[in-house]
Design an enzyme around this catalytic site. Sequence first.
Site, short mmCIF file in Angstrom:
data_model
loop_
_atom_site.label_atom_id
_atom_site.label_comp_id
_atom_site.label_asym_id
_atom_site.label_seq_id
_atom_site.Cartn_x
_atom_site.Cartn_y
_atom_site.Cartn_z
N GLU A 79 0.83 -1.20 0.00
CA GLU A 79 0.00 0.00 0.00
C GLU A 79 0.86 1.26 0.00
O GLU A 79 0.55 2.24 -0.69
CB GLU A 79 -0.93 0.01 1.22
CG GLU A 79 -1.89 -1.17 1.28
CD GLU A 79 -1.36 -2.34 2.09
OE1 GLU A 79 -2.17 -2.99 2.77
OE2 GLU A 79 -0.13 -2.61 2.05
N CYS A 120 -2.50 -3.61 7.23
CA CYS A 120 -2.13 -3.80 8.64
C CYS A 120 -2.57 -2.61 9.48
O CYS A 120 -2.71 -1.49 8.99
CB CYS A 120 -0.63 -4.04 8.77
SG CYS A 120 0.39 -2.68 8.18
N TRP A 180 20.35 -39.68 -10.84
CA TRP A 180 19.34 -38.71 -11.25
C TRP A 180 18.23 -39.39 -12.04
O TRP A 180 18.48 -40.03 -13.05
CB TRP A 180 19.96 -37.60 -12.10
CG TRP A 180 20.88 -36.71 -11.32
CD1 TRP A 180 22.24 -36.67 -11.36
CD2 TRP A 180 20.49 -35.73 -10.35
NE1 TRP A 180 22.73 -35.74 -10.47
CE2 TRP A 180 21.68 -35.14 -9.84
CE3 TRP A 180 19.25 -35.30 -9.85
CZ2 TRP A 180 21.65 -34.14 -8.87
CZ3 TRP A 180 19.23 -34.31 -8.89
CH2 TRP A 180 20.41 -33.74 -8.41
N LEU A 226 22.08 -28.84 -1.11
CA LEU A 226 20.75 -28.32 -0.76
C LEU A 226 20.68 -26.80 -0.93
O LEU A 226 20.11 -26.10 -0.08
CB LEU A 226 20.38 -28.72 0.69
CG LEU A 226 20.45 -30.22 1.00
CD1 LEU A 226 20.13 -30.48 2.46
CD2 LEU A 226 19.50 -31.01 0.10
N ARG A 264 22.00 -23.40 -6.41
CA ARG A 264 23.12 -23.09 -7.31
C ARG A 264 22.74 -23.08 -8.79
O ARG A 264 23.44 -22.49 -9.60
CB ARG A 264 24.28 -24.06 -7.06
CG ARG A 264 23.92 -25.53 -7.29
CD ARG A 264 24.94 -26.46 -6.67
NE ARG A 264 24.55 -27.86 -6.85
CZ ARG A 264 23.69 -28.49 -6.07
NH1 ARG A 264 23.11 -27.85 -5.06
NH2 ARG A 264 23.38 -29.76 -6.29
#
Length: 338
Positions: free
Chosen positions: A46, A71, A171, A205, A208
């Site tokens: 906003e 808010c 994979w 994890l 990349r």
Amino acid sequence: MRRCLELAKKGIGATSPNPMVGCIIVREDKIIGEGWHKKAGTPHAEVNAIHDVKNKALLKDATLYVNLEPCSHFGKTPPCSDLIIQHQIPRVVIASSDPNPLVSDKGIKKLKDAGCEVVTKVLQDESDFLNRRFFTFHKKRRPYIVLKWAQTLDSFIAPLFEKKNKGKIFWISNKISKQRVHQWRGEETAILVGVQTIIQDNPQLTTRDWEGKNPLRLIIDPNARTPPESLILSDKEPAVIFSKEQVGFPNQKKEQVIITPFNLKGIMDYCFENQIQSLLVEGGLHTIQNFIDENLWDEARVFSNDKKLKQGIDAPQIKKALSHSEKIDSDLLTYYFN
């Protein structure tokens, strides 16, 4: 409102623990200002939309559209409802009420008390779905949980451990699907795997293969079996290891935090206390199946293709009708919702 949702989506992966919010301001059927929440701690949608209006005098004869209730409390930024009232915007159209107890319906009430016309529940279902992470976090006091795995045509997720090279990943999905997964990692607050995945694959994890922030890495390791040479212990990215005992690892850096609760409830409590709004679970069969069996999941994304293993580690079993599917080159990506 559809334009608000389009703008809100620009903030995916950047606004947590805040919601994704877009806002437009319309006068005489023309958009005179628009904005979205770009990052937690920065101005809300906003505020950005109002600042985008060059002639502020037009606001007294305009309608503000926003996909989440403005808010009404002071956080890292001042209340948006106060700014709307300050500029005497006479009409506000809202898609969703805010589930956060600090805000819930208080912003709407403040606007109405100031004489503003307020319309609610416009495209509410679409808006609620967009902010499903935020809503789940506040309503269920846990992160929104996305399960992800890839399986062969004969329903295996990996070869048997003794038939694969340690540290070398088998994979199943293609490179484009892999890139999609890295995109997802950047959209969630944290990623979780079990220790067996760390032992067998030694994964990073991270994101990349996609430009985006890395998720916080969570590892379930009750008996402290994480190998000292693991990438999660030796790189600079933070990781949290859930173990039965307070233990240390030879390569542990200060970024790695070891804590004791390791059951799923303990992990969910940790996530809620630490503002982890969403969780991507990429663990192996045991880890993913535990979440399914505990009915502790919201969404599942399953890759499959025509590869066969004939024998291996079974894919998780999920008893839900598929929602929809899409082709990613040679892969089929199927979505399930709980």
